[in-house]
Scaffold this active site. Structure first.
Site, PDB file in Angstrom:
ATOM      1  N   PRO A 217       2.063  -8.877  -1.418  1.00  0.00           N
ATOM      2  CG  PRO A 217       0.844  -9.214  -3.375  1.00  0.00           C
ATOM      3  CD  PRO A 217       0.743  -8.629  -1.997  1.00  0.00           C
ATOM      4  CB  CYS A 218       7.025  -7.041  -1.889  1.00  0.00           C
ATOM      5  SG  CYS A 218       7.660  -8.122  -0.603  1.00  0.00           S
TER       6      CYS A 218
END
Lengths: 154, 193
Positions: free
Chosen positions: B161-162
């Protein structure tokens, strides 16, 4: 740097299937030859020369895989040999594939490898034997017969 | 004279080829595209797991060409290989899944960027962090910019989850899928979380 193999399937899958159908006639066998061709090609893909003609390379593999299937066919008991000749109903028009199946073998192979597979006559001759000129004549005779049988003018 | 072949037969043959190539260990990579609320996504997987998720704006052909170079060129389209991944993504986008349970192949994550990208999975669903905070957690408090570029080059966006990393001033920051996609993901998680 080699392109993803999927591109070769995408661009040449239909051509190879046409060649396999013309060489082997029946659908199930042609599809087996198609699958074996692309599986072998996939394995060899990373080592294929960058500037290789991918389609010609695939057609050559298809030729070998079709030969394997013909050899296997010969080792089958005779009543299990898939029917390869057609006895078309004269009331209905021949399909192009039925017409191809009815060609003498040399003409059929020359049409398959040259007209469907795009191989030059010298390479067709290398696959089926004989001279390039003989391959050219066989392909021309085959196409002439197909046009006559299919009642096409061109 | 038309030597027609049936396109649906050809599609069947192609799917069958991908199946037997995968079963025989002859594939470097399988891929497929799936629709999503952030546009079409490309999923690519090795035998180990999902190795790359790409957004349409990255140009799938270009992404696949780079994967051929980095991972191997024996690449085929396969729908079946991604049934599981597709289902998890659908659940995620429906708001009913907060973590992914998919094997990942991290081979495209190298060096400090790789360290950052591994750290990203510690940021929980529905929460956010900042480039600066992440840099601090990694023991490189002045590396916020490098953390930013590590996020921007995350090979596994959405799954890793950047999108949960924002600028220190709270502004949205860069995203491989575009800022609008990043906003869609953050709003989805805020709503469902």
């Amino acid at each position: 740097m080699r392109a993803p193999f999927e591109r070769a399937v995408e661009h040449h899958g239909a051509t190879v299937l046409r060649v396999c159908r013309a060489v082997l006639g029946g659908d199930p066998e042609a599809e087996d030859a198609w699958s074996e061709t692309f599986l072998a090609a996939l394995r060899a893909w990373p080592s294929l020369a960058e500037d290789a003609n991918v389609e010609a390379w695939l057609v050559t593999i298809a030729h070998r895989k079709a030969l394997d299937i013909v050899r296997r066919r010969r080792t089958l008991p005779i009543d299990q040999v898939p029917a390869c000749t057609v006895d078309p109903d004269p009331a209905t028009a021949l399909t192009v594939w039925e017409a191809v199946r009815s060609l003498p073998e040399r003409q059929r192979l020359a049409v398959a490898y040259h007209h469907l597979g795009g191989l030059p006559y010298a390479e067709v001759a290398a696959l089926v034997g004989g001279s390039p000129e003989a391959a050219r004549r066989a392909a021309a005779d085959g196409m002439k017969t197909l046009r006559t049988v299919l009642k096409e003018d061109e | 004279m038309r030597f027609d072949v049936d396109d649906t037969r050809l599609d069947d043959l192609r799917e069958r080829l991908a199946d037997s190539a995968y079963a025989g260990g002859d594939l470097d990579l399988a891929y497929r595209t799936v629709d999503s609320p952030v546009g079409e996504l490309l999923l690519a997987a090795t035998e180990t797991g999902v190795v790359r998720v790409a957004f349409a704006r990255e140009d799938f052909d270009a992404v696949l060409a780079r994967l051929a170079d980095a991972v191997g060129s024996r690449i085929l389209l396969s729908r079946k290989r991604f049934d599981h991944a597709q289902r998890e993504l659908e659940e995620y986008f429906a708001g009913s899944r907060s973590t992914f349970d998919l094997p990942l192949d991290r081979r495209l994550s190298h060096g400090f960027r790789g360290e950052v990208q591994r750290q990203l999975s510690s940021i929980g669903y529905g929460t956010t962090s900042s480039y600066g905070r992440l840099a601090q957690q990694l023991g490189h408090p002045r590396a916020a910019r490098a953390v930013g570029s590590a996020c921007a080059t995350n090979p596994l966006p959405i799954l890793v989850p950047c999108h949960r990393v924002l600028r220190s001033d709270g502004s949205i920051g860069e995203y491989a899928g575009g800022q609008a996609a990043k906003r869609v993901l953050l709003e989805l998680e805020a709503r469902a979380g």
